[in-house]
Design a protein around this motif. Structure first.
Motif, short mmCIF file in Angstrom:
data_model
loop_
_atom_site.label_atom_id
_atom_site.label_comp_id
_atom_site.label_asym_id
_atom_site.label_seq_id
_atom_site.Cartn_x
_atom_site.Cartn_y
_atom_site.Cartn_z
N TYR A 245 0.80 -1.21 0.00
CA TYR A 245 0.00 0.00 0.00
C TYR A 245 0.84 1.27 0.00
N GLU A 246 1.95 1.27 0.70
CA GLU A 246 2.80 2.45 0.73
C GLU A 246 3.36 2.74 -0.66
N TYR B 132 0.69 4.11 -2.76
CA TYR B 132 0.39 5.49 -2.40
C TYR B 132 1.37 6.46 -3.06
N TYR C 144 0.29 6.87 -6.48
CA TYR C 144 -0.89 7.73 -6.47
C TYR C 144 -0.49 9.20 -6.39
N ARG C 145 0.49 9.50 -5.55
CA ARG C 145 0.96 10.89 -5.42
C ARG C 145 1.52 11.38 -6.74
N SER D 224 -7.59 4.33 -6.51
CA SER D 224 -6.99 5.31 -5.58
C SER D 224 -7.67 5.26 -4.22
N LEU E 126 -6.07 4.33 -0.62
CA LEU E 126 -6.12 5.29 0.47
C LEU E 126 -6.88 4.72 1.67
N LEU F 151 -4.68 2.65 3.81
CA LEU F 151 -3.72 3.44 4.57
C LEU F 151 -4.41 4.40 5.55
N GLN G 215 -6.18 7.05 4.93
CA GLN G 215 -6.04 8.45 4.53
C GLN G 215 -7.44 9.08 4.36
#
Length: 387
Positions: A151-152, A155, A158-159, A172, A176, A179, A181
């Motif tokens: 997941y990290e 992410y 995704y950023r 997305s 998230l 995580l 978020q």
């Protein structure tokens, strides 16, 4: 009419657009005049991308940036057509170009899809060779990260995606959600709502994120939104919402799950074994008889048992400790001796039925089965020695 967006280079418009809009640049902000009924949206901050037609033919979800009502008006779509399936992308360079992934990018995306199904970390090696900006490739990478539980890493991709294009919402939001978020999830969902491009896949992503965080209210709100927009909620939407109840810490989570389950039946949807597994988890703190009633309901539905349901039922019915997992027979047996023999016998009958149904038991179930037999054998010996 003007749309103000960050960046200066790439925008989208519907196919009905007869000519490209003219930019008025202002530093990092560009105002695009709309020359037709199709709305125009910025989609990248880089010029270093492929310049061909970009079509939504691949099975990976594509960015959806044009309001549903605009596309339906300009393209003549039906009331239930998915938003964002048809679009062009215009590049603001010396000439107007249309963006499409290269053949190499298409191949790379296909390799990422394959690598995402293999638990060997191969997908990271595949994406490490790519320095471009194709949504097709980066979406495939995000999907691989989601499948592999990375997941990290997902992410970070995704950023990277969100700064060049409105991100692929379904994947997305799922990432998230894993995580936790919350703010970013709400931001994405707010974008979808504002642009009126919520469809079944986007709703699924939002409910999955709510499920991972035990957010019952958010899951229910999405279901109600689908109903208001006359978008059909399917079995997976309801099952995921029930999973939100299972993961929640709310005192009334069992009642919330039951209401969702009843609503699912009321709209004519048939639950599957995954739905019952989620409902079972939501009923974890309920009396054992309610768990047995659910078991009877599953039988009456003629559903096929599986190892996940079996493990879930045994852990909940036999009141497995909240912390840790039973990994040794003697530890499990020690716990079972604290329960009534009637409950242990009921668990044995369930395991025997699983065996007759040729359900493949996982390691936990096999250990529990061995512990059950050990405890019942001890009880028979004690009873035999009694006067």
């Amino acid at each position: 009419m003007q749309f103000f967006v960050r960046g200066t280079h790439i925008l989208q418009h519907a196919k009905a657009c007869g000519r490209a809009p003219q930019p008025i640049t202002d530093g990092l902000t560009a105002a695009w005049h709309e020359p037709c009924h199709a709305a125009c949206w910025l989609s990248s901050t880089s010029r270093n991308i492929s310049t061909k037609r970009y079509t939504a033919h691949d099975d990976f979800a594509q960015p959806k940036q044009i309001p549903t009502h605009v596309l339906r008006r300009t393209e003549g779509w039906g009331a239930h057509s998915r938003a964002g399936e048809k679009f062009n992308m215009i590049v603001n360079t010396t000439e107007h170009l249309v963006l499409e992934p290269t053949e190499e990018e298409k191949w790379l995306a296909s390799q990422l899809k394959v690598a995402g199904n293999k638990k060997n970390g191969q997908w990271q090696k595949v994406v490490a060779t790519y320095s471009g900006f194709s949504p097709l490739v980066l979406t495939a990478a995000m999907q691989a990260a989601l499948k592999q539980g990375n997941y990290e890493e997902g992410y970070e991709i995704y950023r990277r995606v969100r700064h060049m294009t409105l991100p692929t919402y379904t994947i997305s939001m799922k990432l998230l959600g894993k995580l936790g978020q919350h703010d970013e999830i709400e931001r994405l969902w707010g974008q979808l709502m504002k642009m009126d491009i919520v469809g079944q896949p986007e709703a699924s992503g939002r409910i999955d994120a709510a499920a991972d965080n035990g957010d019952i209210q958010a899951a229910v709100r999405v279901l109600h939104y689908l109903q208001e927009k006359r978008l059909e909620a399917d079995k997976l939407h309801f099952s995921s919402a029930i999973n939100a109840c299972a993961n929640a810490k709310d005192a009334d989570r069992a009642q919330s799950a039951q209401r969702l389950f009843d609503e699912m039946l009321a709209v004519g949807l048939k639950p599957d074994i995954a739905t019952y597994t989620n409902l079972l988890r939501a009923l974890a703190n309920e009396p054992r008889q309610r768990l047995l009633n659910l078991l009877t309901d599953v039988k009456n539905q003629n559903l096929t048992w599986n190892g996940v349901f079996a493990e879930t039922f045994l852990f909940i019915f036999l009141q497995s400790p909240q912390k840790g997992v039973w990994t040794k027979v003697d530890v499990i047996a020690s716990h079972l001796r604290k329960l009534s023999l009637a409950d242990v016998q009921t668990a044995k009958e369930f395991v025997d039925e699983l065996k007759r149904s040729n359900v493949k038991l996982n390691k936990s179930c096999r250990l529990i089965d061995e512990a059950i037999q050990s405890v019942l054998q001890e009880a028979r010996k004690v009873m035999g020695q009694s006067p």
